[in-house]
Design a protein around this motif. Structure first.
Motif, PDB file in Angstrom:
ATOM      1  N   TRP A  41       0.849  -1.247  -0.013  1.00  8.12           N
ATOM      2  CA  TRP A  41       0.103  -0.070  -0.016  1.00  8.12           C
ATOM      3  C   TRP A  41       0.856   1.373   0.074  1.00  8.12           C
ATOM      4  O   TRP A  41       2.097   1.205   0.465  1.00  8.12           O
ATOM      5  CB  TRP A  41      -0.936  -0.150   1.313  1.00  8.12           C
ATOM      6  CG  TRP A  41      -2.050  -0.960   1.272  1.00  8.12           C
ATOM      7  CD1 TRP A  41      -2.038  -1.902   0.235  1.00  8.12           C
ATOM      8  CD2 TRP A  41      -3.299  -0.749   1.842  1.00  8.12           C
ATOM      9  NE1 TRP A  41      -3.346  -2.590   0.579  1.00  8.12           N
ATOM     10  CE2 TRP A  41      -4.096  -1.902   1.563  1.00  8.12           C
ATOM     11  CE3 TRP A  41      -3.705   0.079   2.803  1.00  8.12           C
ATOM     12  CZ2 TRP A  41      -5.507  -1.869   2.053  1.00  8.12           C
ATOM     13  CZ3 TRP A  41      -4.941  -0.070   3.446  1.00  8.12           C
ATOM     14  CH2 TRP A  41      -5.865  -1.112   2.965  1.00  8.12           C
ATOM     15  N   GLU A  58      -2.210   5.566   2.313  1.00  6.54           N
ATOM     16  CA  GLU A  58      -3.333   4.512   2.362  1.00  6.54           C
ATOM     17  C   GLU A  58      -3.344   3.900   3.622  1.00  6.54           C
ATOM     18  O   GLU A  58      -4.425   3.696   4.371  1.00  6.54           O
ATOM     19  CB  GLU A  58      -3.175   3.778   1.094  1.00  6.54           C
ATOM     20  CG  GLU A  58      -3.524   4.378  -0.177  1.00  6.54           C
ATOM     21  CD  GLU A  58      -3.222   3.204  -1.536  1.00  6.54           C
ATOM     22  OE1 GLU A  58      -3.772   3.721  -2.589  1.00  6.54           O
ATOM     23  OE2 GLU A  58      -2.528   2.273  -1.076  1.00  6.54           O
ATOM     24  N   LEU A 102      -9.884  -0.864   1.475  1.00  5.02           N
ATOM     25  CA  LEU A 102      -9.282   0.372   1.425  1.00  5.02           C
ATOM     26  C   LEU A 102     -10.357   1.159   0.640  1.00  5.02           C
ATOM     27  O   LEU A 102     -10.804   0.874  -0.459  1.00  5.02           O
ATOM     28  CB  LEU A 102      -8.207   0.470   0.432  1.00  5.02           C
ATOM     29  CG  LEU A 102      -7.447   1.630  -0.156  1.00  5.02           C
ATOM     30  CD1 LEU A 102      -7.052   2.584   1.085  1.00  5.02           C
ATOM     31  CD2 LEU A 102      -6.347   1.627  -1.116  1.00  5.02           C
ATOM     32  N   HIS A 105      -9.534   7.455   0.085  1.00  5.22           N
ATOM     33  CA  HIS A 105      -8.306   7.162   0.675  1.00  5.22           C
ATOM     34  C   HIS A 105      -7.314   6.331  -0.514  1.00  5.22           C
ATOM     35  O   HIS A 105      -6.154   6.368  -0.419  1.00  5.22           O
ATOM     36  CB  HIS A 105      -8.231   6.470   1.979  1.00  5.22           C
ATOM     37  CG  HIS A 105      -8.748   7.042   2.920  1.00  5.22           C
ATOM     38  ND1 HIS A 105      -9.524   6.369   4.157  1.00  5.22           N
ATOM     39  CD2 HIS A 105      -8.961   8.375   3.309  1.00  5.22           C
ATOM     40  CE1 HIS A 105      -9.829   7.307   4.731  1.00  5.22           C
ATOM     41  NE2 HIS A 105      -9.735   8.454   4.401  1.00  5.22           N
ATOM     42  N   SER A 106      -7.783   6.151  -1.614  1.00 11.19           N
ATOM     43  CA  SER A 106      -6.895   5.389  -2.551  1.00 11.19           C
ATOM     44  C   SER A 106      -6.608   6.558  -4.061  1.00 11.19           C
ATOM     45  O   SER A 106      -7.274   7.447  -3.923  1.00 11.19           O
ATOM     46  CB  SER A 106      -7.897   4.387  -3.244  1.00 11.19           C
ATOM     47  OG  SER A 106      -7.302   3.988  -4.484  1.00 11.19           O
ATOM     48  N   LYS A 107      -5.411   6.257  -4.165  1.00 16.81           N
ATOM     49  CA  LYS A 107      -4.888   7.356  -5.147  1.00 16.81           C
ATOM     50  C   LYS A 107      -5.742   7.307  -6.369  1.00 16.81           C
ATOM     51  O   LYS A 107      -5.906   8.400  -6.970  1.00 16.81           O
ATOM     52  CB  LYS A 107      -3.315   7.037  -5.565  1.00 16.81           C
ATOM     53  CG  LYS A 107      -2.756   8.065  -6.508  1.00 16.81           C
ATOM     54  CD  LYS A 107      -1.052   7.713  -6.554  1.00 16.81           C
ATOM     55  CE  LYS A 107      -0.784   8.609  -7.709  1.00 16.81           C
ATOM     56  NZ  LYS A 107       0.708   8.490  -7.912  1.00 16.81           N
ATOM     57  N   THR A 159     -12.024   1.624  -4.689  1.00 17.80           N
ATOM     58  CA  THR A 159     -11.989   0.786  -3.412  1.00 17.80           C
ATOM     59  C   THR A 159     -10.884  -0.767  -3.779  1.00 17.80           C
ATOM     60  O   THR A 159     -10.991  -1.193  -4.898  1.00 17.80           O
ATOM     61  CB  THR A 159     -13.197   0.125  -3.179  1.00 17.80           C
ATOM     62  OG1 THR A 159     -14.228   1.064  -2.763  1.00 17.80           O
ATOM     63  CG2 THR A 159     -13.322  -0.580  -1.947  1.00 17.80           C
ATOM     64  N   ARG A 160     -10.327  -1.096  -2.908  1.00 15.93           N
ATOM     65  CA  ARG A 160      -9.277  -2.169  -2.944  1.00 15.93           C
ATOM     66  C   ARG A 160      -9.530  -3.113  -1.602  1.00 15.93           C
ATOM     67  O   ARG A 160      -9.793  -2.566  -0.596  1.00 15.93           O
ATOM     68  CB  ARG A 160      -7.969  -1.805  -2.905  1.00 15.93           C
ATOM     69  CG  ARG A 160      -6.925  -2.802  -3.509  1.00 15.93           C
ATOM     70  CD  ARG A 160      -5.855  -2.394  -4.170  1.00 15.93           C
ATOM     71  NE  ARG A 160      -4.826  -1.810  -3.438  1.00 15.93           N
ATOM     72  CZ  ARG A 160      -4.479  -0.460  -3.124  1.00 15.93           C
ATOM     73  NH1 ARG A 160      -5.237   0.340  -3.915  1.00 15.93           N
ATOM     74  NH2 ARG A 160      -3.666  -0.186  -2.271  1.00 15.93           N
ATOM     75  N   GLY A 162      -3.034  -2.800  -6.262  1.00 17.26           N
ATOM     76  CA  GLY A 162      -3.864  -1.439  -6.773  1.00 17.26           C
ATOM     77  C   GLY A 162      -3.318  -0.867  -7.914  1.00 17.26           C
ATOM     78  O   GLY A 162      -3.750   0.473  -8.162  1.00 17.26           O
TER      79      GLY A 162
END
Length: 275
Positions: A111, A115, A133, A137-139, A143-144, A225
């Motif tokens: 991550w 994150e 995630l 909050h993910s670049k 969603t991950r 991701g």
């Protein structure tokens, strides 16, 4: 026109933070030095300019003939900062206790730092064995899901044992979200006798560890991701040992096949009839 713009930008100086802290007028501030913009920065600006022209073309306010040619500048070589497991253990041993599991999580999950630092307990699903995630909050704003197993599970269990109910974040210290630890990080890799490292090298290392473990590129991308496989080119995943291993496997394959009987019989020359 474009070449003149590039030349003008290269002549400009911008202030960049070095990461070092200095004292100015009795105040501690981050040192900044003047440097010309990088080729990557100029390429980003050219891409925005090209997009602006294309929008005008789509709106039929300009023709394609009005869009200037914008060749991209050569980017600097990608970083080659990686940590093998033994090197990583040496680094962690030099970190303060309250930072070790956060750094272990980065190495195990791949991550990004932001994150992990924004991970909250509501994102940890022990019942279904996953960590989610959130898109915000993910670049890449997607969603991950990360499996809650093995090293990651042990890290989260230790974090839960010291959890502060006043703090929603998984990685905290004294009831507050972990602060920036750039200086502590630098002291740790120096004390461990390692070369200069940045925290993002943990993400690079996680990708290489996945590849070396035999995980396919598509699965590795889903795990960390990454949206495109360009990571495998940009991060220089292979090193000398990988190439040596590939060479050994190739030589072994050739030796084994050389022992097999040929599948096609060698052609025989016709015999001459005796007079």
């Amino acid at each position: 026109m474009i070449s003149a713009y590039v030349a003008k930008r290269r002549a400009m100086l911008v202030k960049r933070a070095t990461g070092n802290k200095i004292i100015v007028n009795v105040k501690t501030v981050v040192e900044r030095v003047e440097q010309p913009p990088s080729n990557g920065t100029i390429n980003f600006e050219l891409a925005l300019l090209r997009r602006a022209f294309n929008i005008q073309v789509e709106a039929r306010k300009l023709s394609r003939d009005h869009v200037p040619v914008m060749p991209m500048l050569e980017k600097s070589k990608p970083r080659q900062g990686f940590l093998d497991p033994a090197e990583f253990d040496a680094l962690v041993a030099k970190l303060p206790e309250h930072l070790r599991d956060a750094v272990r999580f980065l190495y195990a999950s791949g991550w990004r730092k932001n994150e992990a630092m924004t991970l909250e307990w509501r994102d940890v699903d022990f019942q279904n064995g996953v960590i989610r995630l959130r898109a915000e909050h993910s670049k890449n704003k997607q969603t991950r899901v990360l499996p809650l197993a093995d090293e990651v599970l042990e890290i989260i269990k230790r974090a839960r044992s010291t959890r502060s109910l006043a703090c929603p974040f998984v990685f905290q210290h004294d009831g507050a979200k972990l602060p920036t630890f750039r200086k502590v990080w630098a002291n740790a890799y120096k004390a461990a006798g390692l070369g200069r490292l940045v925290i993002h090298d943990l993400r690079r290392s996680a990708v290489r560890n996945l590849v070396r473990a035999g995980v396919s590129e598509s699965v590795a991308m889903g795990f960390t991701g990454h949206k495109t496989r360009s990571i495998f080119d940009r991060y220089d995943i292979l090193d000398k040992r990988d190439l040596e291993a590939a060479s050994a496997k190739l030589a072994s394959y050739v030796r084994e096949r050389a022992q097999e009987e040929p599948k096609v019989a060698a052609p025989q020359l016709p015999q001459r009839k005796s007079a």
